[in-house]
Design an enzyme around this catalytic site. Structure first.
Site, mmCIF file in Angstrom:
data_model
loop_
_atom_site.group_PDB
_atom_site.id
_atom_site.type_symbol
_atom_site.label_atom_id
_atom_site.label_comp_id
_atom_site.label_asym_id
_atom_site.label_seq_id
_atom_site.Cartn_x
_atom_site.Cartn_y
_atom_site.Cartn_z
ATOM 1 N N ARG A 79 -40.140 30.131 -7.251
ATOM 2 C CA ARG A 79 -39.739 29.758 -5.886
ATOM 3 C C ARG A 79 -38.268 30.065 -5.606
ATOM 4 N NH1 ARG A 79 -43.399 24.195 -5.161
ATOM 5 N NH2 ARG A 79 -45.303 25.308 -4.614
ATOM 6 N N ASP B 221 -40.438 19.799 -4.386
ATOM 7 C CA ASP B 221 -41.365 20.645 -3.617
ATOM 8 C C ASP B 221 -40.851 20.958 -2.216
ATOM 9 O OD1 ASP B 221 -42.986 20.575 -5.834
ATOM 10 O OD2 ASP B 221 -44.183 18.899 -5.098
ATOM 11 N N SER C 21 -50.467 14.432 -4.523
ATOM 12 C CA SER C 21 -50.319 13.852 -5.869
ATOM 13 C C SER C 21 -51.168 12.592 -6.018
ATOM 14 C CB SER C 21 -48.852 13.478 -6.116
ATOM 15 O OG SER C 21 -48.041 14.618 -6.112
ATOM 16 N N ARG D 293 -46.410 26.509 -0.282
ATOM 17 C CA ARG D 293 -45.125 26.012 0.264
ATOM 18 C C ARG D 293 -44.290 27.160 0.831
ATOM 19 N NH1 ARG D 293 -46.065 20.830 -0.175
ATOM 20 N NH2 ARG D 293 -46.913 20.086 -2.140
ATOM 21 N N GLY E 221 -51.601 22.954 -10.562
ATOM 22 C CA GLY E 221 -50.945 22.573 -11.808
ATOM 23 C C GLY E 221 -51.185 21.105 -12.138
#
Ligand code: SPQ
Length: 428
Positions: free
Chosen positions: A347, A316, A24, A389, A95
């Site tokens: 997810r 996350d 990030s 992930r 994203g």
């Protein structure tokens, strides 16, 4: 198909890791460096595929960006010197790149089409384009469904007051970054605080941002000044090995120089709540983004309930937390995490499907999962579902399984953690 097999022969995990830079923060450093006139230097940059997409887009817009390993230099003429792109700006799987870019471009003087890979082109974009349109932004929704690709024609924006319907740092950041070039004040109201890297970095680049009582406000027309950014290790990457250390009996692993921003450390709260031994040593000299060392040692794991304000602080990490919960005594309930359904993949469904292949007792709910443990896991072939992930969760699952775990489409792990398998090997 890129398949990776992980076999674990037991024994504790021991050692130290310096995980790659925070994803990030790396994105934001390149973006703000591109917006500011002058030369920005970044150390500890994450050279993962997502952040490389951000570099290539800002190079296309007019910044000269050089990278040597994890050191990056961004020389930019500033937004006023940017040029329109006749080719689409490809955010790949990211994203963060797409949504923050839409906010930045909306108030610029350029026109460009933003696109992404097949996963990103399914993710919702109206959550950013609707508030940006309310600021005066002009979008051409090619597909009409509020997804990429879409074209943005930069223009003078007007500040707004926006109350966030979902806790999302990407939405908040897109609006604040549009607010930099908008007329008047832009205010974003969050019910639940999401990661605040954009706010911190805007200040590092010389902009005044006022954050109080759940509101974040920025005055338009501020000039950003080039800065020097140090990117700490990504706690979301470290989380995979933190959970591994908590799960494998006798393990103890130290993570050096990892980000300790309180909007990201929900994983630490959960590990402690589940019974792992966690020692944190924040670096006293850290300015801007807090960081330090964390040591995680295994403990007898027990189930926890995870929901509410904690969710954005570990969103996350939930796939690997779900795996950890399969090894904890009792029923772990994850709720208020419906946002997981609109990530690189759904997810909630993907985690439940993959962990069940190993023999886990896990049920999806509309906004989370219910996991009963401890479950004896067996080896199996899992799919990453094209989601980094999920791929890393599958690899860590091998440490709790009584046979090898093969991960289909493991290459997507490079999106956020190049070198993941080497780091895993170094602890085994
Ligand atoms: O960039 P991308 O693909 O959205 O990455 C993810 C991830 O798992 O790496 C989510 F899929 O992280 C997001 C995170 O979930 C990164 C992010 C940011 O840098 O601002 C914020 C979170 O997303 P959101 O939608 O809650 O704002």
């Amino acid at each position: 198909m890129d398949i990776h097999e992980v076999s674990f022969h037991g024994g504790p995990l021991k050692g130290e890791l310096r995980v790659p830079g925070d994803k990030s923060i790396s994105h934001r450093a390149v973006m703000l460096g591109g917006m500011a006139e002058g030369t920005t230097t970044i150390s500890g940059f994450l050279a993962g595929e997502d952040c490389l997409s951000t570099i290539s887009i800002f190079s296309r817009l007019g910044a000269v960006i050089e990278r040597e390993g994890t050191d990056v230099t961004v020389k930019s003429p500033g937004m006023a010197g940017w040029k329109s792109s006749s080719l689409p700006l490809d955010a790949g799987n990211s994203g963060t790149t797409a949504r923050l870019l839409l906010g930045i471009l909306a108030g610029s003087s350029v026109t460009a089409t933003v696109t992404g890979d097949r996963y990103l082109c399914k993710r919702p974009m109206r959550r950013v384009t609707d508030p940006l349109a309310a600021m005066g932004a002009a979008f051409d929704y090619e597909g009409g469904g509020g997804t990429l690709p879409l074209t943005v024609e930069g223009r003078q924006l007007q500040g707004i007051q926006y109350e966030m319907p979902v806790a999302s740092a990407q939405v908040k950041s897109a609006i604040l970054l549009a607010g930099v070039s908008a007329a008047g004040t832009t205010t974003v109201k969050e019910k639940t605080v999401s990661r605040d890297h954009t706010e911190r970095m805007l200040e590092q680049f010389g902009a005044a941002v006022i954050a109080e009582d759940g509101n974040v406000a920025i005055e338009g027309g501020q000039r950003l000044t080039a800065a020097s950014v140090k990117v700490p290790g990504d706690i979301s990457s470290a989380a995979f090995f933190m959970c591994a250390a908590a799960m494998v009996p006798g393990s103890s692993v130290t993570f050096r120089g990892v980000g300790l921003n309180p909007t990201r450390t929900g994983i630490v709260d959960v590990l402690i709540g589940m019974g792992a031994d966690v020692v944190q040593n924040p670096d006293p000299d850290a300015a801007g983004e807090p960081y330090g060392d964390i040591t995680v040692s295994a403990g007898g794991l027990k189930a926890v309930e995870i929901g509410g304000d904690l969710i954005p602080r570990l969103i996350d990490e939930l796939p690997v937390i779900a795996l950890l919960a399969t090894q904890a005594e009792g029923t772990t309930v994850i709720r208020d995490a419906g946002e997981l359904r609109v990530k690189e993949t759904d997810r909630i469904e993907a985690v439940c499907t993959e962990l069940r292949k190993l023999g886990a007792d896990i049920e999806p709910t509309p906004d989370g999962m219910i996991i009963k443990g401890p479950a004896k896991l067996k080896g199996a072939v899992l799919s990453s579902n094209g989601d980094h992930r999920l791929g890393m969760m599958a690899a860590i699952a091998a440490l709790a399984a009584d046979g090898p775990v093969s991960i289909e489409d493991a290459g997507c792990i490079d999106v956020s953690y190049p070198g993941f398998f080497d780091d895993l090997q170094s602890l085994m």
